[in-house]
Design a protein around this motif. Structure first.
Motif, PDB file in Angstrom:
ATOM      1  N   LEU A  29     -45.119   8.093 -53.550  1.00  0.00           N
ATOM      2  CA  LEU A  29     -46.094   7.192 -52.937  1.00  0.00           C
ATOM      3  C   LEU A  29     -45.549   5.773 -52.879  1.00  0.00           C
ATOM      4  CD1 LEU A  29     -48.994   6.619 -51.892  1.00  0.00           C
ATOM      5  CD2 LEU A  29     -49.618   6.171 -54.275  1.00  0.00           C
ATOM      6  N   CYS A  32     -42.986   5.615 -50.097  1.00  0.00           N
ATOM      7  CA  CYS A  32     -43.650   5.816 -48.806  1.00  0.00           C
ATOM      8  C   CYS A  32     -44.335   4.536 -48.348  1.00  0.00           C
ATOM      9  CB  CYS A  32     -44.656   6.955 -48.924  1.00  0.00           C
ATOM     10  SG  CYS A  32     -45.590   7.273 -47.415  1.00  0.00           S
ATOM     11  N   SER A  36     -43.326   1.982 -45.254  1.00  0.00           N
ATOM     12  CA  SER A  36     -44.369   1.782 -44.250  1.00  0.00           C
ATOM     13  C   SER A  36     -44.612   0.292 -44.004  1.00  0.00           C
ATOM     14  CB  SER A  36     -45.658   2.465 -44.708  1.00  0.00           C
ATOM     15  OG  SER A  36     -46.671   2.344 -43.744  1.00  0.00           O
ATOM     16  N   THR A  95     -51.605  11.870 -45.568  1.00  0.00           N
ATOM     17  CA  THR A  95     -50.484  10.920 -45.528  1.00  0.00           C
ATOM     18  C   THR A  95     -49.307  11.508 -44.759  1.00  0.00           C
ATOM     19  OG1 THR A  95     -51.121   9.898 -47.632  1.00  0.00           O
ATOM     20  CG2 THR A  95     -48.825   9.644 -46.939  1.00  0.00           C
ATOM     21  N   LYS A  96     -48.996  12.754 -45.012  1.00  0.00           N
ATOM     22  CA  LYS A  96     -47.878  13.401 -44.307  1.00  0.00           C
ATOM     23  C   LYS A  96     -48.103  13.385 -42.794  1.00  0.00           C
ATOM     24  CE  LYS A  96     -46.822  16.599 -48.132  1.00  0.00           C
ATOM     25  NZ  LYS A  96     -47.754  16.018 -49.111  1.00  0.00           N
ATOM     26  N   LYS A  99     -47.701   9.765 -41.419  1.00  0.00           N
ATOM     27  CA  LYS A  99     -46.317   9.297 -41.406  1.00  0.00           C
ATOM     28  C   LYS A  99     -45.470  10.050 -40.377  1.00  0.00           C
ATOM     29  CE  LYS A  99     -47.510   6.231 -43.942  1.00  0.00           C
ATOM     30  NZ  LYS A  99     -47.649   4.898 -43.338  1.00  0.00           N
ATOM     31  N   LYS A 139     -53.618   4.967 -49.793  1.00  0.00           N
ATOM     32  CA  LYS A 139     -52.605   4.566 -50.780  1.00  0.00           C
ATOM     33  C   LYS A 139     -53.229   3.923 -52.006  1.00  0.00           C
ATOM     34  CE  LYS A 139     -51.263  -0.042 -49.069  1.00  0.00           C
ATOM     35  NZ  LYS A 139     -50.138  -0.869 -48.609  1.00  0.00           N
ATOM     36  N   CYS A 197     -39.723   7.080 -44.436  1.00  0.00           N
ATOM     37  CA  CYS A 197     -41.130   7.000 -44.829  1.00  0.00           C
ATOM     38  C   CYS A 197     -41.767   8.392 -44.838  1.00  0.00           C
ATOM     39  CB  CYS A 197     -41.866   6.075 -43.871  1.00  0.00           C
ATOM     40  SG  CYS A 197     -43.574   5.747 -44.338  1.00  0.00           S
ATOM     41  N   TRP A 198     -41.522   9.160 -43.787  1.00  0.00           N
ATOM     42  CA  TRP A 198     -42.082  10.508 -43.701  1.00  0.00           C
ATOM     43  C   TRP A 198     -41.505  11.408 -44.792  1.00  0.00           C
ATOM     44  CZ3 TRP A 198     -39.520  15.112 -41.681  1.00  0.00           C
ATOM     45  CH2 TRP A 198     -40.385  16.200 -41.584  1.00  0.00           C
ATOM     46  N   SER A 201     -43.166  10.834 -48.030  1.00  0.00           N
ATOM     47  CA  SER A 201     -44.538  11.350 -48.064  1.00  0.00           C
ATOM     48  C   SER A 201     -44.584  12.836 -48.394  1.00  0.00           C
ATOM     49  CB  SER A 201     -45.230  11.089 -46.719  1.00  0.00           C
ATOM     50  OG  SER A 201     -44.757  11.971 -45.711  1.00  0.00           O
TER      51      SER A 201
END
Length: 438
Positions: A29, A32, A36, A95-96, A99, A139, A197-198, A201
């Motif tokens: 997290l 990520c 982001s 989140t996945k 992202k 988040k 970022c992805w 996640s």
């Protein structure tokens, strides 16, 4: 619960901070949200520098202001929806998806850069604003699901420190990409950030649904209204949320005024502006981590009024230090700026203000997370984000009016006035937040 908190209060805070960065519960997290935030500011500043230096737009000022508005608008309208989605669904799975969508938005940004197309870049910026608005409640709402109560202050401190460092690095990278790199290299960097970022996640642990029976309201205006009512229903929660929103408004207004002061009063160039941004990011990081060290696993609100007094003092001194300076006629570099008494004073005030800000906001937001009901937590965070955005927009608009020719207040006067208002904020948090907490 109290026994656990008391036992945690004796634990060493620095090993806890380092340990969290190594654990599967928190590290994905952390990275990520770091990538982001970096991505948001990378694209936003790339657009601003593209307007200023490559397209040579005559109306650069309004176009850059429009970019800020385009990015902020979704937070006002969609934070409530984001909170409802986060409570109704598994936050990690959501989140996945967000992202992955960010990768598609980066493709639009890359094409916009390749073609030097403002409409495409504005579209990408709006897309990033939408994702940011929906991700915000996740988040912060997911932290209490992943961490123990005595780890919350440390987790929030790391998130806040990383956020401002990512903002600073994103601004620098965005500026360099627009004026100092080939479009191909920047496009590759845009995609690399989105993919990183992805990828981060994918490792966030599943949390389950906090409110599986919740039906998401597609009417964003109704959900925004309902969430604000929910936050206001609890006086303690409302006062903490107002204080957090005041911090974000203070930071936004300060960051809009300080660059003008540096340029007009000292002649500082891009290098000096970048150095001052670094001092601000460093100060936020120090203040955030200091809040965790002082708390030692507890949710401690007693220092918050003192932090507000610190913010007030540094703002007032920053205004007084630059108020009587004449308008600069030559541009100076970083060594010249930092070798002067006024340069050192400005840098000290900016770093001190940011440090006090970190000490102010981390305990407050942690208390909001810890005391919000689990099934409502993401929605409460969404409500707080709505307040944050409203305060920022109102503060910036009022500042623009006060700076206008019809009023004509100078930036140093506005900084000092903001400092005086923070004296009132210190009294407010002492009376409504820290005293009740005690």
């Amino acid at each position: 619960m109290k026994t656990n908190v008391d036992r945690a209060a004796g634990s060493a805070p620095l090993p806890m901070l380092i340990g969290l960065l190594r654990t599967r519960r928190f590290a994905p997290l952390f990275w990520c949200q770091f990538f982001s935030v970096f991505n948001d500011n990378f694209v936003r500043n790339m657009l601003a520098m593209l307007i200023l230096f490559r397209l040579g737009e005559a109306d650069a000022g309004p176009l850059i202001t429009l970019a800020v508005g385009i990015f902020m608008l979704p937070s006002l309208c969609l934070s409530g929806l984001g909170g409802e989605m986060a409570d109704a669904q598994d936050k990690a799975r959501l989140t996945k998806r967000l992202k992955f969508a960010e990768i598609l938005v980066q493709v639009i940004a890359a094409i916009g850069l390749w073609q030097a197309s403002l409409p495409l870049l504005y579209t990408a910026l709006f897309g990033l604003g939408v994702i940011s608005a929906l991700f915000g409640p996740i988040k912060y709402g997911i932290l209490p699901d992943l961490l123990e109560r005595h780890e919350l202050v440390a987790g929030n401190a790391l998130v806040e420190a990383a956020t401002f460092i990512a903002i600073f690095l994103g601004l620098i990278a965005g500026g360099l990409s627009a004026v100092g790199r080939t479009p191909e290299g920047t496009m590759a960097q845009l995609m690399a950030i989105a993919l990183a970022c992805w990828a981060a996640s994918l490792f966030i642990p599943l949390t389950g649904r906090a409110a599986p029976d919740l039906r998401v309201n597609p009417n964003v205006f109704a959900s925004t209204r309902d969430l604000l009512r929910e936050v206001k229903r609890e006086p303690c929660l409302w006062s903490r949320s107002m204080a957090v929103s005041w911090f974000w408004m203070t930071g936004a207004v300060t960051l809009s005024l300080v660059p003008v002061v540096i340029r007009n009063k000292t002649g500082g160039g891009i290098g000096v502006e970048t150095a001052i941004s670094a001092f601000f990011a460093l100060g936020i990081g120090i203040g955030s981590l200091a809040a965790a060290i002082i708390a030692r696993g507890r949710i401690l609100l007693a220092p918050v009024p003192l932090a507000a007094l610190g913010m007030a003092g540094f703002l007032i001194d920053l205004g007084l230090a630059t108020w009587s300076l004449p308008t600069a006629t030559t541009e100076i570099d970083i060594p010249t700026f930092l070798s002067s008494a006024i340069g050192v004073r400005i840098a000290f005030d900016v770093a001190g203000l940011a440090t006090a800000g970190g000490l102010f906001v981390v305990p407050l937001f942690t208390a909001i997370q810890a005391d919000a009901a689990k099934h409502m937590r993401a929605r409460i965070v969404g409500g707080v984000n709505i307040l944050n955005s409203a305060f920022i927009v109102a503060g910036v608009l009022l500042t623009v009016v006060l700076q206008s020719k019809s009023v004509g207040l100078s930036e140093p006067i506005l900084l000092a006035a903001l400092g005086v208002l923070n004296l009132g904020a210190a009294f407010y948090v002492w009376k409504t937040v820290s005293r009740k907490a005690d």
